[in-house]
Motif scaffolding. Structure first.
Motif, PDB file in Angstrom:
ATOM      1  N   GLN A  97      38.408  54.076 -12.106  1.00  0.00           N
ATOM      2  CA  GLN A  97      37.974  53.242 -10.987  1.00  0.00           C
ATOM      3  C   GLN A  97      37.466  54.113  -9.838  1.00  0.00           C
ATOM      4  N   TYR A  98      38.211  55.170  -9.504  1.00  0.00           N
ATOM      5  CA  TYR A  98      37.787  56.077  -8.427  1.00  0.00           C
ATOM      6  C   TYR A  98      36.463  56.767  -8.786  1.00  0.00           C
ATOM      7  N   TYR A  99      36.340  57.147 -10.054  1.00  0.00           N
ATOM      8  CA  TYR A  99      35.115  57.817 -10.500  1.00  0.00           C
ATOM      9  C   TYR A  99      33.916  56.887 -10.352  1.00  0.00           C
ATOM     10  N   VAL A 100      34.061  55.645 -10.792  1.00  0.00           N
ATOM     11  CA  VAL A 100      32.969  54.674 -10.702  1.00  0.00           C
ATOM     12  C   VAL A 100      32.618  54.392  -9.245  1.00  0.00           C
ATOM     13  N   ARG A 101      33.623  54.276  -8.405  1.00  0.00           N
ATOM     14  CA  ARG A 101      33.369  54.041  -6.979  1.00  0.00           C
ATOM     15  C   ARG A 101      32.556  55.176  -6.381  1.00  0.00           C
ATOM     16  N   GLU A 102      32.913  56.411  -6.755  1.00  0.00           N
ATOM     17  CA  GLU A 102      32.176  57.565  -6.234  1.00  0.00           C
ATOM     18  C   GLU A 102      30.733  57.572  -6.741  1.00  0.00           C
ATOM     19  N   LYS A 103      30.531  57.253  -8.015  1.00  0.00           N
ATOM     20  CA  LYS A 103      29.186  57.231  -8.577  1.00  0.00           C
ATOM     21  C   LYS A 103      28.326  56.152  -7.917  1.00  0.00           C
ATOM     22  N   ARG A 104      28.946  55.031  -7.582  1.00  0.00           N
ATOM     23  CA  ARG A 104      28.189  53.931  -6.984  1.00  0.00           C
ATOM     24  C   ARG A 104      27.718  54.253  -5.571  1.00  0.00           C
ATOM     25  N   SER A 105      28.293  55.257  -4.951  1.00  0.00           N
ATOM     26  CA  SER A 105      27.839  55.636  -3.615  1.00  0.00           C
ATOM     27  C   SER A 105      26.406  56.159  -3.643  1.00  0.00           C
ATOM     28  N   PRO A 135      24.081  52.578  -6.963  1.00  0.00           N
ATOM     29  CA  PRO A 135      24.746  51.290  -6.733  1.00  0.00           C
ATOM     30  C   PRO A 135      24.935  50.443  -7.987  1.00  0.00           C
ATOM     31  N   GLN A 186      34.484  45.337 -12.671  1.00  0.00           N
ATOM     32  CA  GLN A 186      35.597  45.303 -11.726  1.00  0.00           C
ATOM     33  C   GLN A 186      36.815  46.000 -12.339  1.00  0.00           C
TER      34      GLN A 186
END
Length: 337
Positions: free
Chosen positions: A149-157, A160, A167
């Motif tokens: 989840q943290y990895y995906v959040r960082e990539k989406r920065s 997008p 989710q």
């Protein structure tokens, strides 16, 4: 004079009765404490503990052994190593294990081992999908999935649309047995929009249609496959009551590094559970995704470059680096159904 002696006698009797009461009450409390110790208690710190039988609602199976780094499996609590009785409870350390238990020695592997053969099965390789495939996916898991989840959040920065609208419903220490407990201030449940919820309520609230579930690391210590699958079925039933149209995708439990293995939870036990999970999916028409094979080396262990918490630095040897998360997601993109 007679009345005086009679009064003195009654005073002595009263004092004796009081003394007896003061002697009995602490022992009753001690007996109660011993009983509570033997009943077991739930410990949530990221992996499963040996707890013995625990009274849980709706026929939940007993809590599995969590993964204390330096604690062995619990022996018979009423017998010391010398064979004498420990039923008075005086040697208990106030936590979960008797004081006479010594720290375990990590298993020593042979100097030369043959590469393992992984069981074949699950969703086969397919053409890569677009990110939009994951628009209606929710990932459900413990701290391993929390890292994803943290990895995906960082990539989406910077991207997008990375992994579409996927989710996450994750929580450190999450397990099937935790999912079957009521929500309390201390309970281990995922949160949705900042609110801690039962898993079935969170799934219904998020509206996902494809559930990518990776749970079991905190349930299977000691080879508790049958009990874990039984709890899995109960969790599925609860989810279906709230979200009847979902499709289940079960991801295998992932490997741990070679030096992190202990007797009660090692890669052989993890592979045994994954095989049991594969057979369950095949027999019932669910999708099994073998993430383990994408993240292990030829010996079946988590490679050092994929481990973010190596044992040498005081870690557990189970959590992932960004490189491992990339390999995991690449595998998901090419193994869809």
């Amino acid at each position: 004079m007679r009345k005086f002696l009679f009064g003195v006698l009654w005073a002595l009797v009263a004092l004796a009765a009081l003394g007896l009461l003061l002697w009995i009450v602490p022992r009753l409390r001690q007996d109660q404490k011993i009983l509570e110790d033997r009943t077991g208690k739930i410990i949530d710190d990221g992996l499963s503990h040996i707890l013995g039988s625990v009274e849980l609602p709706q026929q939940i199976f007993p809590e599995a052994e969590d993964e204390p780094e330096d604690l062995p499996e619990v022996p018979d609590e009423t017998e010391k190593p010398d064979g004498s009785d420990a039923s008075d409870g005086l040697l208990w350390n106030g936590e979960d294990f008797p004081l006479w238990i010594q720290k375990p020695q990590r298993p020593v592997k042979p100097e030369e081992e043959e590469p393992i053969t992984l069981i074949a099965g699950g969703v086969p390789e397919s053409a890569p999908v677009e990110d939009s495939y994951f628009d209606d996916v929710v990932f459900i898991g413990d701290s391993v999935s929390l890292k994803l989840q943290y990895y995906v959040r960082e990539k989406r920065s910077s991207e997008p649309d990375f992994l579409g609208g996927a989710q996450f419903l994750t929580a450190g220490s999450f397990s099937y047995i935790n999912a079957l407990k009521p929500v309390t201030e201390e309970s281990v449940h995922p949160t949705y929009h900042g609110e801690k919820m039962l898993l079935e309520d969170a799934v219904a609230a998020c509206g996902a249609k494809k559930l990518y579930i990776m749970l079991g690391m905190n349930d299977i210590a000691g080879g508790r496959y049958e009990a874990t699958i039984a709890n899995l079925k109960t969790v599925m039933g609860r989810i279906r009551e709230k979200a009847p149209d979902v499709t289940f995708y079960f991801q295998s439990v992932t490997p741990r590094t070679e030096d992190s293995e202990i007797g009660s939870l090692n890669n052989e036990i993890i592979r045994g559970y994954n095989e049991a999970l594969l057979h369950f999916c095949e027999e019932n028409g669910y999708y099994f995704i073998d993430v383990y094979s994408a993240l292990c080396d030829e010996m079946g262990d988590l490679p050092p470059e994929y481990c973010s918490d190596p044992v040498a630095t005081g870690g557990m040897g189970i959590h992932f680096t960004n490189a491992a998360c990339k390999a995991w997601i690449d595998y998901l993109f090419t193994h869809t159904a």
